[in-house]
Design a protein around this motif. Structure first.
Motif, mmCIF file in Angstrom:
data_model
loop_
_atom_site.group_PDB
_atom_site.id
_atom_site.type_symbol
_atom_site.label_atom_id
_atom_site.label_comp_id
_atom_site.label_asym_id
_atom_site.label_seq_id
_atom_site.Cartn_x
_atom_site.Cartn_y
_atom_site.Cartn_z
ATOM 1 N N UNK A 56 14.048 0.318 7.926
ATOM 2 C CA UNK A 56 15.003 0.903 6.975
ATOM 3 C C UNK A 56 15.815 -0.192 6.298
ATOM 4 N N UNK A 57 16.287 -1.154 7.084
ATOM 5 C CA UNK A 57 17.080 -2.244 6.509
ATOM 6 C C UNK A 57 16.303 -2.993 5.441
ATOM 7 N N UNK A 58 15.031 -3.322 5.779
ATOM 8 C CA UNK A 58 14.206 -4.065 4.822
ATOM 9 C C UNK A 58 14.073 -3.296 3.511
ATOM 10 N N UNK A 59 13.827 -1.996 3.617
ATOM 11 C CA UNK A 59 13.641 -1.197 2.404
ATOM 12 C C UNK A 59 14.923 -1.147 1.578
ATOM 13 N N UNK B 23 19.306 8.893 -1.051
ATOM 14 C CA UNK B 23 19.514 8.358 -2.401
ATOM 15 C C UNK B 23 20.306 9.341 -3.271
ATOM 16 N N UNK B 24 19.956 10.602 -3.142
ATOM 17 C CA UNK B 24 20.566 11.610 -3.992
ATOM 18 C C UNK B 24 22.095 11.656 -3.850
ATOM 19 N N UNK C 85 10.168 5.993 6.425
ATOM 20 C CA UNK C 85 11.339 5.396 5.790
ATOM 21 C C UNK C 85 11.546 5.947 4.381
ATOM 22 N N UNK C 86 10.448 6.069 3.630
ATOM 23 C CA UNK C 86 10.542 6.568 2.260
ATOM 24 C C UNK C 86 11.256 7.906 2.205
ATOM 25 N N UNK C 87 10.898 8.774 3.133
ATOM 26 C CA UNK C 87 11.498 10.103 3.151
ATOM 27 C C UNK C 87 13.005 10.026 3.417
ATOM 28 N N UNK D 228 0.834 -1.204 0.000
ATOM 29 C CA UNK D 228 0.000 0.000 0.000
ATOM 30 C C UNK D 228 0.870 1.256 0.000
ATOM 31 N N UNK D 229 2.180 1.055 -0.265
ATOM 32 C CA UNK D 229 3.063 2.214 -0.420
ATOM 33 C C UNK D 229 3.589 2.757 0.891
ATOM 34 N N UNK D 230 3.297 2.069 1.960
ATOM 35 C CA UNK D 230 3.776 2.537 3.258
ATOM 36 C C UNK D 230 4.989 1.722 3.675
ATOM 37 N N UNK D 231 6.160 2.356 3.662
ATOM 38 C CA UNK D 231 7.384 1.622 3.965
ATOM 39 C C UNK D 231 7.666 1.595 5.461
#
Lengths: 317, 363
Positions: free
Chosen positions: A283-286, A95-96, A87-89, A74-77
């Motif tokens: 975070x690790x999972x993502x 990433x950058x 986590x997404x944030x 559902x897009x919720x990390x």
């Protein structure tokens, strides 16, 4: 070809699922409890238990996993255990810098490695060839942390030419020159690793092609060395080169754990280390899933490129 | 007499190897006349391929030493030509077809493009014109649907078809000399004849001179005007095809001819020359063939035989032709051939121009 790509993409779904299960088990098998991070001297056992419940750690692994995967789709990390940010944030922030560091390193590495590898092959056993090979040997066998520390010590600490680490100086975020100065040392470390590997592959591959009978045919057609190099040698020696690029590419997202750590580069690599230390499961999972997707995509890209380079390779429908 | 187009003189080539210097070609001398087909025969390792690759200078650079001799083409020595000038001769004046059609074409380039490449290079045509020319050439060598075939890659062709592509490629600039280095060795027997006929036909059409390397005497009989026999880096007998086939003088040539199966050979009767060629690293003193030669004289072990003239076009390097040599009787098969040869010549009323003692020995 389209069908082939589609099939590969479909196959990668169960692969990713298995990777997520494996990663989940490994992450949870790590000794230590995320709740330990929250412990203060005045906490009672009941308080700690409450923290565990609020983090969702009181439930069984199976339930935790299915909750994680439900949220994932559902897009919720999830939220980081350490600072409760999404986590997404966090990943997007990290990433950058990694994309910049690894992207620049790969471009620098390949732009130097491909010509050097070709020269090395064309001038096989010359002094230049031996020098290039010696240089790659040095780089492959030198651990990056040592090279990084040596560069920091000599160029940054002693000579003061470069900053010792970080990505920007506070308050100078828009100063391009300063950014480049910060980028230089970590790029040297990463690029010398990538390029050393690549030079050896390019050299071996070009040497292999140069011995093929069709090169003799090209020579007996009266073509010049350059014409032979561009129209006959280059494309035929690309297959091993593309394979190496395929193994390098996922690192653009995965980052470089050690180098980022040494240069305090705020990328995925140093985030990974921090997340492991604090048992930050979400975070690790993502990061693991993201890296897995990167590897699968790179593999698919390489397989597609094979068919583009070599007309003999065709994937049946 | 036709004019000589290419003249190889005293060519000596050796390779630097880990075991030392290997002398692969020792004093090879031959002429190629305009419009003729010269076949060079010999077993593996006899230096035939090296000799002709030297003409186009496509031997591996670095460990090849051109020790002596010259290769004269249009009055200039190809061995001394700078690489840049050599590139203008390769493909344009002297073209080559190689032994292995399966690997001699670039797998990642369409065959049309590979043929056109040479045309663009030497005739300065545009890409599109060169492609049109390439399609014509593909048609010329007898490949169906030339237009479509030109856009195919080598792996889409069979071995015989690839060799046709190689021929088209080598003919792209209408060369004066075509060097065919065992062009049929890797092909089926049925395809071999087609390829030989094709080369022969195109030779006439384009008025080329052809050097044909082979170890297959059947092929030689099929195509050659003149034949040179090589053994251990030297030419040991040279003459017209008739002379070498029906009036051979060198015991090695006898051996080669006797080991050719004919229709009435039974399996166990097939002759083979005893022993193996000498190691080029340490060549024996005297004649390299002496150890395997049932007709060897004492002098064969001591001194290399010079060339003895048999006729204006026929020479052989064997001491047996020396006036003082004892008379030996060649094998039966060879004697049979001598008779055939005599009858040829009687027809042409050229009785007994050959006074070599050995010819009479057979009678």
């Amino acid at each position: 070809m389209g069908v082939y790509v589609l099939r590969r993409l479909v196959i990668s779904i169960p692969v990713l699922f298995l990777i997520s299960v494996g990663a989940f088990i490994l992450v949870h098998l790590t000794p230590g409890d995320p709740a330990d991070m929250y412990i203060t001297p005045d906490m009672t056992q009941a308080d700690i238990e409450l923290t565990r419940i609020s983090l969702g750690l009181d439930k069984s692994w199976v339930i935790q996993y299915f909750e994680w995967i439900k949220n994932f789709f559902s897009g919720n990390l999830g939220f980081s255990f350490t600072n409760r940010q999404p986590v997404g944030e966090i990943i997007m922030q990290r990433l950058n810098p990694t994309l910049i560091l690894m992207g620049v390193s790969l471009v620098v590495a390949y732009l130097s490695a491909i010509p050097l590898g070709i020269i090395s092959a064309l001038k096989k056993n010359s002094v230049l060839d031996r020098f290039i090979i010696g240089w790659t040997f040095f780089n492959v066998s030198f651990p990056p942390f040592f090279l990084g520390l040596a560069l920091i010590y000599v160029l940054a600490v002693q000579l003061g030419l470069f900053p010792t680490g970080g990505m920007v100086r506070l308050g100078q975020e828009n100063d391009i020159a300063s950014r480049i100065m910060h980028l230089t040392l970590p790029v040297i470390v990463m690029a010398s690793q990538f390029s050393a590997n690549m030079i050896r592959y390019v050299r071996a591959s070009v040497l292999d092609v140069l011995e093929q009978n069709y090169i003799r045919t090209a020579v007996s057609k009266g073509l010049t060395e350059w014409q032979i190099l561009f129209s006959h040698v280059f494309r035929n020696s690309l297959i091993p080169i593309v394979t190496v690029i395929g193994t390098d590419l996922p690192k653009i997202i995965g980052g470089a754990v050690i180098t980022e750590q040494i240069f305090q580069w705020p990328g995925i690599g140093s985030l990974t280390v921090a997340a492991i230390n604090s048992r930050d499961y979400p975070i690790l999972m993502t990061i693991v899933i993201l890296s897995a997707i990167a590897v699968l995509c790179a593999n698919l890209l390489v397989d597609v490129l094979y068919a583009v380079i070599d007309p003999r390779i065709r994937y049946e429908k | 007499m036709k004019e000589t187009i290419l003249s190889v003189k005293d060519l000596t080539i050796s390779f630097q190897t880990l075991d030392g210097k290997v002398c692969a070609v020792q004093g090879v001398t031959f002429d190629l006349k305009k419009g003729e087909t010269l076949a060079i025969v010999g077993e593996s390792g006899s230096g035939k391929s090296v000799s002709v690759k030297a003409i186009n200078r496509v031997l591996p650079q670095g460990n090849t030493l051109y020790e002596k001799g010259e290769i004269l083409y249009n009055g200039c020595n190809l061995l001394e030509l700078p690489e840049k000038e050599m590139q203008k001769i390769r493909g344009k004046k002297i073209a080559m077809i190689f032994q292995d059609p399966m690997t001699s074409l670039n797998p990642t380039m369409t065959v049309g493009k590979q043929i056109a490449e040479s045309i663009v290079k030497h005739q300065k045509l545009s890409e599109t014109e060169a492609m049109k020319e390439a399609v014509n050439l593909i048609d010329l060598v007898g490949i169906r649907n030339p237009e479509e075939s030109s856009k195919n890659y080598p792996h889409q062709f069979s071995g015989g078809m690839r060799q046709r592509v190689m021929i088209a490629l080598s003919l792209a600039c209408k060369p004066e000399i075509l060097i065919a280095d065992e062009p049929t060795t890797a092909l089926d027997v049925t395809i071999q004849a087609q390829i030989l006929d094709l080369i022969d036909e195109l030779k006439e059409k384009l008025n080329m001179s052809v050097i044909f390397i082979t170890h297959d005497l059947g092929v030689v009989a099929h195509v050659a005007d003149r034949v040179a026999v090589m053994y251990a880096g030297r030419i040991i007998e040279v003459g017209t095809a008739e002379e070498v086939f029906y009036y051979p003088q060198h015991p090695y040539t006898w051996g080669l001819i006797c080991s050719m199966p004919s229709l009435d050979t039974e399996d166990e009767n097939l002759y083979s020359i005893p022993g193996a060629p000498p190691n080029l690293l340490n060549m024996p003193k005297g004649d390299a063939f002496a150890q395997r030669n049932a007709y060897a004289l004492q002098i064969d072990f001591e001194e290399k035989p010079p060339f003895f003239k048999v006729s204006d076009s026929h020479y052989a390097a064997t001491w047996l032709l020396h006036p003082d040599a004892p008379k030996v009787i060649p094998p039966e098969e060879i004697l049979r051939r001598y008779k055939t040869f005599k009858s040829f010549n009687k027809k042409e009323k050229e009785v007994d121009v050959y006074d070599a003692s050995i010819a009479c020995a057979g009678e």
